[in-house]
Write a protein that holds these residues in place. Structure first.
Motif, PDB file in Angstrom:
ATOM      1  N   LYS A 133       0.918  -1.206  -0.025  1.00  0.00           N
ATOM      2  CA  LYS A 133      -0.117  -0.044  -0.023  1.00  0.00           C
ATOM      3  C   LYS A 133       0.872   1.339   0.044  1.00  0.00           C
ATOM      4  O   LYS A 133       0.777   2.182  -0.652  1.00  0.00           O
TER       5      LYS A 133
ATOM      6  N   ARG B 267       0.926   3.718  -3.266  1.00  0.00           N
ATOM      7  CA  ARG B 267       0.389   4.978  -2.952  1.00  0.00           C
ATOM      8  C   ARG B 267       1.445   6.232  -3.264  1.00  0.00           C
ATOM      9  O   ARG B 267       1.212   7.430  -3.306  1.00  0.00           O
ATOM     10  N   THR B 268       2.910   5.939  -3.203  1.00  0.00           N
ATOM     11  CA  THR B 268       3.740   6.894  -3.408  1.00  0.00           C
ATOM     12  C   THR B 268       4.499   6.645  -4.692  1.00  0.00           C
ATOM     13  O   THR B 268       5.463   7.629  -4.717  1.00  0.00           O
TER      14      THR B 268
ATOM     15  N   THR C  79       0.626   3.920 -10.752  1.00  0.00           N
ATOM     16  CA  THR C  79       0.163   2.517 -10.465  1.00  0.00           C
ATOM     17  C   THR C  79      -0.640   1.930 -11.503  1.00  0.00           C
ATOM     18  O   THR C  79      -1.588   2.734 -11.915  1.00  0.00           O
TER      19      THR C  79
ATOM     20  N   ASN D 172      -5.985  -1.157  -1.749  1.00  0.00           N
ATOM     21  CA  ASN D 172      -6.643   0.315  -1.342  1.00  0.00           C
ATOM     22  C   ASN D 172      -5.931   1.346  -1.851  1.00  0.00           C
ATOM     23  O   ASN D 172      -5.175   1.895  -1.110  1.00  0.00           O
ATOM     24  N   VAL D 173      -6.023   1.518  -3.289  1.00  0.00           N
ATOM     25  CA  VAL D 173      -5.491   2.671  -3.838  1.00  0.00           C
ATOM     26  C   VAL D 173      -6.228   3.449  -4.567  1.00  0.00           C
ATOM     27  O   VAL D 173      -7.156   2.991  -5.330  1.00  0.00           O
ATOM     28  N   LYS D 174      -6.198   4.939  -4.299  1.00  0.00           N
ATOM     29  CA  LYS D 174      -7.031   5.489  -5.055  1.00  0.00           C
ATOM     30  C   LYS D 174      -6.792   6.066  -6.536  1.00  0.00           C
ATOM     31  O   LYS D 174      -7.519   6.238  -7.279  1.00  0.00           O
ATOM     32  N   GLN D 175      -5.520   6.323  -6.705  1.00  0.00           N
ATOM     33  CA  GLN D 175      -5.115   6.833  -8.093  1.00  0.00           C
ATOM     34  C   GLN D 175      -4.416   5.613  -8.663  1.00  0.00           C
ATOM     35  O   GLN D 175      -3.300   5.087  -8.411  1.00  0.00           O
ATOM     36  N   TYR D 176      -4.978   5.105  -9.805  1.00  0.00           N
ATOM     37  CA  TYR D 176      -4.466   4.068 -10.768  1.00  0.00           C
ATOM     38  C   TYR D 176      -4.947   3.956 -12.078  1.00  0.00           C
ATOM     39  O   TYR D 176      -5.847   4.760 -12.293  1.00  0.00           O
TER      40      TYR D 176
END
Length: 346
Positions: A114, A118-119, A123, A135-139
């Motif tokens: 995660k 996230r960083t 992704t 649980n990743v918002k931007q991909y």
């Protein structure tokens, strides 16, 4: 203006698997727009490609330092962490593509993934189903399929080619399936070789003229392989089931097949399925994950369901391209997508 330098990290064939084939095709796809280098993670070392297993840390760090973008395709979390840290150490842009997901991972593993996902700068997941497990918002969602250069693919080995031609000449429909190696998942045959043998037995009892070619790309060990050869003999399938253990161009075999099987009990976005659809073949796959449109499904780990699906399937040489249009097959369109959507990092 100098081209950006992209470092692709992951397995490179042989052995031939979905990820290694993706990297092999991605490298020439990008070559006109970028300077592309590869770090290989495969067990088989090649003379002309640096392999991480050589343990030459200095050369490894030199390659990371020389890159503008480090694109990580590693399936092993430990290697993913190594490459992520090395790229971060030199302030390199980092892209991570997740090609699959292993259930049952611990809390620490999930947390580490995660943090990285996230960083990093970008992704990519090869399917929405895999993305839903993180649980990743931007991909981005981008399947791993890239159109093959069939002219550059090696011919099928003569023993396989001759066997297939003989069966087709006798009026058999040829089903093909493959495995990277004979692994297990949940104490079951991951790639479904046992299911194919059982389905072949059921079809033969019904006098259905169906022949199976099952390819195992990597040396599995004589004991495990002999277990399946013994099953083939016990069911009396020597005349309609070829178990071949050696690397080959599976897309060439797809071209010579009537039906392509993907009988796995766990999966990501299977390259085999997309290649077969690309060539307009009938594709039968387990319902263990969402499959691309046009795929026929059978119940996971159910040999009877697989046999019925094969019986119901038609040849599949429909004269079309499995629903993929000419633009999708155009190499330039794939190059443009990767330039404009994947590697457009400032």
């Amino acid at each position: 203006m100098k081209n950006k330098k992209i470092l692709l990290i992951g397995p490179y064939p042989p052995p031939f698997g979905g990820v290694s084939i993706h990297i092999k095709r991605l490298k020439p796809l990008l070559a006109g727009r970028f300077d592309v280098d590869v770090i290989d993670e495969a067990r088989i070392k090649k003379d002309n490609i640096f392999n991480i297993r050589s343990l030459k840390i200095g050369r490894y760090l030199q390659k990371v330092l020389a890159a503008d973008i480090v694109h990580i395709h590693s399936g092993l979390l430990s290697l993913r962490i190594l490459h992520y840290l090395a790229a971060s150490l030199f302030f390199k842009k980092r892209i991570i593509t997740i090609h699959g997901y292993e259930p049952g991972r611990g809390v620490v593993e999930r947390v580490l993934d995660k943090i990285m996902l996230r960083t990093c700068n970008k992704t990519i997941f090869v399917s929405r189903e895999i993305a839903g497990r993180f649980n990743v918002k931007q991909y981005l969602i981008k399947d791993a399929f890239l159109p093959p250069d069939l002219g550059a693919e090696e011919e099928i080995p003569a023993p396989v080619k001759n066997w297939v031609n003989e069966k087709r000449g006798l009026g058999y429909q040829v089903c093909s399936a493959n495995a990277w190696r004979l692994d297990s998942h949940n104490n079951e045959d991951m790639y479904g070789l046992d299911l194919c043998i059982a389905a072949a037995s059921e079809l033969k009892k019904k006098n259905e003229k169906v022949a199976f070619v099952f390819v195992v790309c990597e040396d599995t060990g004589i004991i495990k392989l002999e277990k399946y050869r013994q099953l083939i003999r016990e069911f009396g399938l020597e005349d309609c089931f070829l178990l071949f253990e050696a690397p080959l161009s599976f897309i060439r075999l797809i071209g010579d097949s009537d039906i392509v099987l993907r009988p796995t009990n766990t999966d990501g976005d299977a390259l085999t399925v997309r290649e077969a659809l690309f060539l307009g073949k009938t594709v039968i796959a387990s319902d263990v994950v969402m499959r691309p449109a046009g795929t026929r499904l059978f119940k996971t780990r159910d040999a009877g369901s697989l046999a019925r699906a094969i019986t119901d399937a038609k040849t599949g040489n429909t004269g079309n391209d499995g629903g993929m249009n000419d633009q999708a097959k155009d190499i330039a369109s794939y190059t443009a997508y990767y330039c404009n959507n994947i590697y457009n990092l400032k």
